[in-house]
Design an enzyme around this catalytic site. Structure first.
Site, short mmCIF file in Angstrom:
data_model
loop_
_atom_site.label_atom_id
_atom_site.label_comp_id
_atom_site.label_asym_id
_atom_site.label_seq_id
_atom_site.Cartn_x
_atom_site.Cartn_y
_atom_site.Cartn_z
N SER A 14 66.47 57.41 28.23
CA SER A 14 67.05 57.80 26.94
C SER A 14 67.64 59.21 27.02
CB SER A 14 65.99 57.67 25.84
OG SER A 14 66.55 57.70 24.56
N ASP A 55 70.12 47.25 21.98
CA ASP A 55 70.08 48.71 21.91
C ASP A 55 71.51 49.21 21.71
OD1 ASP A 55 69.94 51.46 22.41
OD2 ASP A 55 68.77 51.27 24.25
N HIS A 77 65.24 49.35 23.06
CA HIS A 77 65.08 50.74 23.45
C HIS A 77 63.58 51.10 23.45
CE1 HIS A 77 67.04 54.65 24.09
NE2 HIS A 77 65.98 55.16 23.49
#
Length: 312
Positions: A155, A249, A279
C-alpha cells in the site's frame, strides 16, 4: 455498481467482517489519534507470532535531524540478500509493530535479512518526510550491507518503494528488485479500478483522497514523482519489478499502469491481479486460501529477485 457477492468468496468475507469489527469502515471520520489506536489494536488482534528460528533486534538509523527506528530480522541461514520492508497504513498509520509478523515470515521463508522501517507519519510530518526516511533507510542499508537489496512494501509502503527506486537509478548501489503489494502509485482516478471499485470493501476512493490530503497537507503536488511515481516521464533503468494487486481494490489499476510503463521503457515488470481479494489481505494470509496463495507468490518473488532471477 460492482457485485462483490459474486467476486468475493466466503473466507474473504469472513476476513472483511472480522477486520470491520476492529476497524470500522468509517474510521477515517475519527481523529488521527483515534484512528491510530483502532489500527494498532486491529494489528494486535491479527498478529500471528514469529516463526521458529527468527531473531529480532530493534535499532535506529541516526540522521542529522532525527533517528529512524528500524527492526532487523535474521534467520539461522546465511543471508544472501536484505529485504528493506516499508509498511502500509495510508502514510498516517502503522509502524514497526503493525507488520512485525509479516516481516518475520519473510525472513523465515526466504532466509534473507529483513529491515523494517518506521518512517515518519503525517499529519505531524508532511510529504516528503516519509519519502526522505525511506531514502535514508535505503542509503543506510546500502552502506552497511554487501549483498543485494530487495525493496518490498504494501500500500503506502509500495508507493515509497517505487519512489526510492526512481530516485536511486543513477546511484552506484541501487535496489536489486522491488515487490510492490497493492501499491498506490498516483494513477488516473477517472478510469479503471478507481471507478469500478470506488466503493470496494476495505478501501474506497474516498479513503484514498483522505490519505492523500493528510499526507500533503492539502497542497497540490501534481507532477511530484516522490509522491506519485506514475507521474514520472522516464521509466527506464528501474529495477526488476513484481506488482501484486487485489482485484477488489480501487488501486489495482496502478499496478497494471506501472507494469506497462516499465515494459514500454524496455524494463522487466510483472503484474498479477489476485482474483476476489481486497486491500489489506496480507493479514488474511493464514485464514483465507486465496490470500495464503498470494503470500506465497509474494515470498517467491522476493526470494527470486534477491537471487537475481527473473521467473516471469
Amino acid at each position: 455498481m460492482t457485485d462483490y457477492s459474486t467476486l468475493i468468496d466466503a473466507e474473504t468475507w469472513a476476513f472483511i467482517e472480522r477486520t470491520n469489527s476492529y476497524y470500522p469502515p468509517d474510521t477515517i471520520d475519527y481523529t488521527i489519534a483515534e484512528q491510530r489506536a483502532i489500527y494498532d489494536r486491529m494489528c494486535r488482534e491479527f498478529f500471528a507470532g514469529y516463526p521458529e528460528g527468527v531473531a529480532v533486534e530493534t535499532s535506529a538509523i541516526a540522521t542529522s535531524t532525527h533517528d529512524i527506528p528500524i527492526r532487523l530480522y535474521r534467520s539461522a541461514r546465511q543471508a544472501a540478500a536484505t529485504v528493506l520492508y516499508i509498511h502500509g497504513g495510508g502514510f498516517i498509520l502503522g509502524g514497526l509493530d503493525s507488520h512485525d509478523d509479516v516481516c518475520a515470515e519473510f525472513c523465515a521463508r526466504t532466509g534473507y535479512e529483513v529491515v523494517s522501517v518506521d518512517y515518519r507519519l503525517a499529519p505531524e510530518h508532511l510529504h516528503p518526510a516519509a519519502f526522505d526516511d525511506a531514502m535514508s533507510a535505503f542509503e543506510w542499508t546500502a552502506a552497511n550491507r554487501d549483498h543485494p537489496i530487495v525493496l518490498c512494501g504494501d500500500s503506502a509502503g509500495g508507493n515509497l518503494c517505487a519512489a526510492v527506486s526512481h530516485a536511486t537509478r543513477g546511484q552506484a548501489k541501487r535496489p536489486f528488485g522491488q515487490v510492490l503489494i497493492y501499491p498506490g502509485l498516483g494513477g488516473d482516478r477517472s478510469r479503471g479500478s478507481y471507478v469500478t471499485h470506488a466503493e470496494a470493501p476495505m478501501l474506497t476512493a474516498r479513503d484514498i483522497e483522505f490519505y492523500k490530503h493528510i499526507r500533503t497537507g492539502g497542497v497540490d503536488r501534481t507532477g511530484d514523482i516522490t509522491l506519485s511515481p506514475l507521474a514520472d516521464a522516464d521509466f527506464a533503468n528501474l529495477p526488476p519489478t513484481v506488482l501484486i494487486t487485489a482485484q477488489c481494490d480501487p488501486l489495482s489499476s496502478d499496478g497494471e499502469a506501472y507494469r506497462d510503463r516499465i515494459v514500454a521503457a524496455g524494463g522487466r515488470a510483472y503484474w498479477f491481479q489476485e482474483p476476489g481479494l481486497v486491500h489489506g489481505y496480507l493479514r488474511a494470509r493464514h485464514t483465507v486460501g486465496r490470500a495464503r496463495a498470494s503470500f506465497t507468490r509474494i515470498v517467491d518473488a522476493v526470494a527470486a529477485l534477491g537471487q537475481g532471477a527473473w521467473l516471469w
